[in-house]
Design a protein around this motif. Structure first.
Motif, PDB file in Angstrom:
ATOM      1  N   ALA A   1      17.563  71.049  39.122  1.00 43.35           N
ATOM      2  CA  ALA A   1      17.043  69.795  38.556  1.00 43.35           C
ATOM      3  C   ALA A   1      17.800  69.424  37.292  1.00 43.35           C
ATOM      4  O   ALA A   1      18.157  68.260  37.090  1.00 43.35           O
ATOM      5  N   VAL A   2      18.071  70.409  36.449  1.00 43.37           N
ATOM      6  CA  VAL A   2      18.817  70.117  35.219  1.00 43.37           C
ATOM      7  C   VAL A   2      20.251  69.721  35.551  1.00 43.37           C
ATOM      8  O   VAL A   2      20.818  68.803  34.971  1.00 43.37           O
ATOM      9  N   TYR A   3      20.825  70.435  36.521  1.00 47.13           N
ATOM     10  CA  TYR A   3      22.186  70.113  36.954  1.00 47.13           C
ATOM     11  C   TYR A   3      22.270  68.653  37.382  1.00 47.13           C
ATOM     12  O   TYR A   3      23.121  67.887  36.928  1.00 47.13           O
TER      13      TYR A   3
ATOM     14  N   SER B   1      10.934  53.828  28.051  1.00 44.21           N
ATOM     15  CA  SER B   1      12.277  54.385  28.128  1.00 44.21           C
ATOM     16  C   SER B   1      12.242  55.904  28.209  1.00 44.21           C
ATOM     17  O   SER B   1      13.213  56.520  28.629  1.00 44.21           O
ATOM     18  N   TYR B   2      11.134  56.510  27.787  1.00 41.46           N
ATOM     19  CA  TYR B   2      10.999  57.964  27.907  1.00 41.46           C
ATOM     20  C   TYR B   2      10.260  58.332  29.181  1.00 41.46           C
ATOM     21  O   TYR B   2      10.550  59.338  29.812  1.00 41.46           O
ATOM     22  N   VAL B   3       9.269  57.493  29.521  1.00 47.36           N
ATOM     23  CA  VAL B   3       8.457  57.794  30.696  1.00 47.36           C
ATOM     24  C   VAL B   3       9.317  57.777  31.957  1.00 47.36           C
ATOM     25  O   VAL B   3       9.238  58.682  32.786  1.00 47.36           O
ATOM     26  N   LYS B   4      10.184  56.762  32.080  1.00 51.98           N
ATOM     27  CA  LYS B   4      10.961  56.616  33.313  1.00 51.98           C
ATOM     28  C   LYS B   4      11.865  57.809  33.578  1.00 51.98           C
ATOM     29  O   LYS B   4      11.794  58.396  34.669  1.00 51.98           O
ATOM     30  N   PRO B   5      12.712  58.202  32.636  1.00 49.34           N
ATOM     31  CA  PRO B   5      13.561  59.368  32.930  1.00 49.34           C
ATOM     32  C   PRO B   5      12.749  60.652  33.077  1.00 49.34           C
ATOM     33  O   PRO B   5      13.102  61.514  33.906  1.00 49.34           O
ATOM     34  N   ALA B   6      11.642  60.780  32.339  1.00 51.39           N
ATOM     35  CA  ALA B   6      10.822  61.986  32.474  1.00 51.39           C
ATOM     36  C   ALA B   6      10.260  62.062  33.889  1.00 51.39           C
ATOM     37  O   ALA B   6      10.232  63.115  34.524  1.00 51.39           O
ATOM     38  N   PHE B   7       9.839  60.936  34.390  1.00 52.19           N
ATOM     39  CA  PHE B   7       9.308  60.836  35.737  1.00 52.19           C
ATOM     40  C   PHE B   7      10.382  61.221  36.760  1.00 52.19           C
ATOM     41  O   PHE B   7      10.152  62.007  37.671  1.00 52.19           O
ATOM     42  N   GLN B   8      11.574  60.631  36.538  1.00 52.20           N
ATOM     43  CA  GLN B   8      12.693  60.909  37.444  1.00 52.20           C
ATOM     44  C   GLN B   8      12.998  62.408  37.466  1.00 52.20           C
ATOM     45  O   GLN B   8      13.178  63.005  38.521  1.00 52.20           O
ATOM     46  N   PHE B   9      13.029  62.998  36.299  1.00 51.70           N
ATOM     47  CA  PHE B   9      13.311  64.426  36.222  1.00 51.70           C
ATOM     48  C   PHE B   9      12.224  65.226  36.939  1.00 51.70           C
ATOM     49  O   PHE B   9      12.514  66.166  37.672  1.00 51.70           O
ATOM     50  N   GLY B  10      10.967  64.813  36.723  1.00 52.53           N
ATOM     51  CA  GLY B  10       9.845  65.510  37.359  1.00 52.53           C
ATOM     52  C   GLY B  10       9.973  65.484  38.877  1.00 52.53           C
ATOM     53  O   GLY B  10       9.764  66.490  39.557  1.00 52.53           O
ATOM     54  N   VAL B  11      10.392  64.320  39.423  1.00 56.04           N
ATOM     55  CA  VAL B  11      10.556  64.201  40.869  1.00 56.04           C
ATOM     56  C   VAL B  11      11.647  65.151  41.355  1.00 56.04           C
ATOM     57  O   VAL B  11      11.476  65.873  42.340  1.00 56.04           O
ATOM     58  N   PHE B  12      12.761  65.172  40.654  1.00 52.51           N
ATOM     59  CA  PHE B  12      13.843  66.096  41.015  1.00 52.51           C
ATOM     60  C   PHE B  12      13.335  67.529  41.055  1.00 52.51           C
ATOM     61  O   PHE B  12      13.585  68.272  41.986  1.00 52.51           O
ATOM     62  N   PHE B  13      12.622  67.855  39.986  1.00 52.59           N
ATOM     63  CA  PHE B  13      12.194  69.240  39.811  1.00 52.59           C
ATOM     64  C   PHE B  13      11.268  69.661  40.946  1.00 52.59           C
ATOM     65  O   PHE B  13      11.451  70.703  41.570  1.00 52.59           O
ATOM     66  N   VAL B  14      10.292  68.785  41.235  1.00 51.30           N
ATOM     67  CA  VAL B  14       9.278  69.139  42.222  1.00 51.30           C
ATOM     68  C   VAL B  14       9.830  69.018  43.635  1.00 51.30           C
ATOM     69  O   VAL B  14       9.782  69.968  44.420  1.00 51.30           O
ATOM     70  N   VAL B  15      10.411  67.851  43.948  1.00 51.92           N
ATOM     71  CA  VAL B  15      10.816  67.600  45.334  1.00 51.92           C
ATOM     72  C   VAL B  15      12.037  68.439  45.714  1.00 51.92           C
ATOM     73  O   VAL B  15      12.024  69.182  46.692  1.00 51.92           O
ATOM     74  N   MET B  16      13.084  68.329  44.930  1.00 50.41           N
ATOM     75  CA  MET B  16      14.315  69.050  45.261  1.00 50.41           C
ATOM     76  C   MET B  16      14.114  70.551  45.115  1.00 50.41           C
ATOM     77  O   MET B  16      14.462  71.334  45.988  1.00 50.41           O
TER      78      MET B  16
END
Ligand SMILES: Nc1ncnc2c1ncn2[C@@H]1O[C@H](COP(=O)(O)OP(=O)(O)OP(=O)(O)O)[C@@H](O)[C@H]1O
Ligand SMILES: [Mg+2]
Lengths: 256, 286
Positions: free
Chosen positions: B79-81, B50-65
């Motif tokens: 990414a935070v927005y 439950s922590y890994v999944k959202p952390a991963f999602q956030f990481g993708v936003f941060f890096v890709v976007m």
């Protein structure tokens, strides 16, 4: 609670035994075909023939009063409407006509372990089921040991119930129900799963509850058991009440 | 002839709706525990997921976007927005979806034992909240790294946002959950709403785009959307303190929030009323 009910009863029993379940002119109708999608319902409505119009009267004008401390058997062949009657008494369904009134706490045991979750352990299921039957945590804590002792499954209590045999399952479910804080117990065809010693134990327990003044409505096809536990039988045939009286003639009336 | 005193009698199967939750709170707790416990049965890492999944999602936003695409549309800490809006929408979608399905999923119980059926959608919303918490934690950790500091108004904004989402998903969940028992079409409508929810609120873009593109009345309507209000409250509480402040809060942030809350209460009342009407037939329609 709009109905004003008057009921006549023999004056000598009125003193000790007050009614605890009153069923008055109850009818219940089911639809044989239902539309589960808007489209079906809509198309039927447009064409002017209601797709859900085939009606089936599962209970037809049934009336009886059950007094405190009575154990009553509901008798009848398959599909005659016994389970439906219990569901109306427990409040799971509402009658289409007539009224049902109950007094006191009610525990329904309609089918084995309705509230059991296969992925939870026996212990967790005991708590879950007792809570479903309306108990609070402290009440369950106080009775927990009795429940387990009665069911005789303590060795497996921390195992997930999906690995239980059907008899063990039913033992635990039944044990939870009869240890609930209750005034009325509804039992639908659950005792047949247990082995002979456990069935004997259940009968003894039911008789004990009955002596304590609990009201019981029992549905069972096991005539010996019904004879032993109940003093009164109500026979339902195709939704109509055909007999209400002492148990022996009731069994004869059902078979007739 | 004796006239019976009926005052001690009750009609079985009539509850007091969501108010019954207080008398049945122990069962509610067990239902919530059942919903959260069985999620990670037979999994080694269990709740870590439950922590890994959202952390991963956030990481993708941060890096890709943020890094690859440079896609920030002038939004600082994009990414935070994004993420603070997405956790709100996730909470709504999960709570709403679970609540809608809760009656059917507990069909065996509904058919056999009477208990206030409102317990099921309510438990579903609480379970969704439990799953929301790890996402919020990840968001908070990210914000703290980027210089977030707590403030009273920020915390209030977040709390109000959560209340709005909980009330909205419960109201809609009871409405569609009750209809779903008789008409399975409801589930499809719910899926449509879930699909729309991300786009109907300023999650992937800022509120200013909407202001500049549509007429005033439509913009007002957009801002009164409870999802918009909740997302903006989360932006105000989480993202804004980390940003350079170039994108201001929408005008009337708090007024809109309370209008949205009012709308949610209306949905709750409608949901409860429809639920009660349909509840009588649950056991036979299932
Ligand atoms: N939800 C429902 N929808 C439509 N028909 C139903 C529904 N529930 C029961 N019925 C019908 O009502 C009739 C009575 O069913 P019920 O379950 O009460 O029988 P029963 O007396 O308990 O039988 P058994 O001895 O087999 O348990 C049956 O014909 C059944 O098909
Ligand atoms: Mg039956």
């Amino acid at each position: 609670m709009s109905q004003e009910t008057t009921s006549s009863m023999p004056s000598d029993t009125a003193v000790q035994a007050r009614p605890s379940i009153i069923v008055e002119h109850v009818s219940k109708q089911f639809l044989l075909r239902r539309a589960h999608a808007f489209k079906e319902a809509f198309v039927g409505w447009v064409r002017g023939k209601d797709v859900s119009s085939e009606k089936f009267l599962a209970l037809d004008d049934v009336s009886f009063t059950i007094h405190e401390g009575e154990s009553v058997a509901l008798l009848g062949f398959n599909g005659s409407g016994k389970s439906t009657m219990l569901k109306l008494i427990s409040g799971v369904m509402e009658p289409d006509r007539g009224s049902v009134l109950v007094r006191g706490r009610l525990a329904g045991l309609i089918e084995v372990g309705a509230g059991f979750h296969p992925d939870l352990t026996g212990r967790e299921n005991v708590y879950l089921n007792a809570a479903i039957l309306g108990m609070q945590k402290d009440e369950i804590d106080a009775r927990y040991d009795d429940i387990i002792a009665f069911s005789e499954v303590e060795r497996f209590i921390d195992q997930e119930v999906k690995h239980y045999s059907s008899g063990m399952f039913m033992r635990l479910a039944f044990s939870v129900a009869i240890h609930c804080e209750l005034d009325i117990l509804l039992v639908d065809e659950v005792l047949s799963v247990g082995d002979a010693p456990f069935q004997a134990k259940c009968r003894a327990k039911i008789e004990e509850l009955s002596r304590e003044g609990k009201t019981m409505v029992i549905v069972s096809h096991d005539q010996d058991m019904v004879r032993q536990v109940c003093d009164r039988g109500i026979v339902i045939r195709q939704g109509k009440q055909v007999y209400d009286g002492p148990i022996e003639p009731a069994i004869d009336a059902m078979m007739a | 002839m004796t006239t019976l005193d009926l005052s001690e009698f009750r009609t079985p199967g009539r509850g007091r709706g969501i108010l019954d939750v207080f008398t049945w709170r122990y069962l509610l707790r067990l239902l919530v525990r059942k919903g959260t416990q069985t999620r990670y049965r037979n999994s080694v890492l269990g709740w870590t997921w439950s922590y890994v999944k959202p952390a991963f999602q956030f990481g993708v936003f941060f890096v890709v976007m943020g890094l690859f695409l440079g896609l920030n549309r002038g939004v600082d800490n994009f990414a935070v927005y994004l993420f603070s809006g997405i956790v709100v929408i996730n909470f709504f979608n999960e709570g709403f979806g679970n609540a809608t399905r809760s009656i059917l999923e507990n069909g065996a119980l509904v058919q056999k034992i009477y208990l206030p059926r409102e317990l099921f959608p309510i438990a579903a919303i609480i379970v969704a909240f439990v799953h929301f918490v790890p996402q919020a934690v990840i968001l908070l950790v990210a914000c703290v790294f980027l210089g977030w500091t707590p403030s009273v108004s920020g915390v209030l904004a977040i709390a109000l946002g959560l209340v709005i989402i909980a009330a909205l998903s419960l109201g809609l969940g009871m409405l569609f959950g009750a209809i779903n028992v008789s008409f399975r079409d409801a589930q499809n409508v719910v899926e449509l709403i879930q699909m729309l929810s991300t786009w109907a609120a300023p999650v992937l873009y800022t509120w200013q785009f909407v202001r500049d593109a549509v007429p005033r009345w439509l913009f007002d309507l957009y801002m009164a959307n409870p999802l918009t209000a909740a997302v903006e409250l989360f932006h105000a509480g989480m993202w804004f303190p980390t940003s350079d402040g170039k994108i201001p809060h929408p005008e009337h942030l708090w007024t809109n929030a309370f209008i949205a809350l009012g709308i949610c209460v209306v949905f709750l009342v409608i949901g409860q009323m429809v639920f009660r009407r349909f509840e009588r037939r649950f056991a036979q329609e299932l």
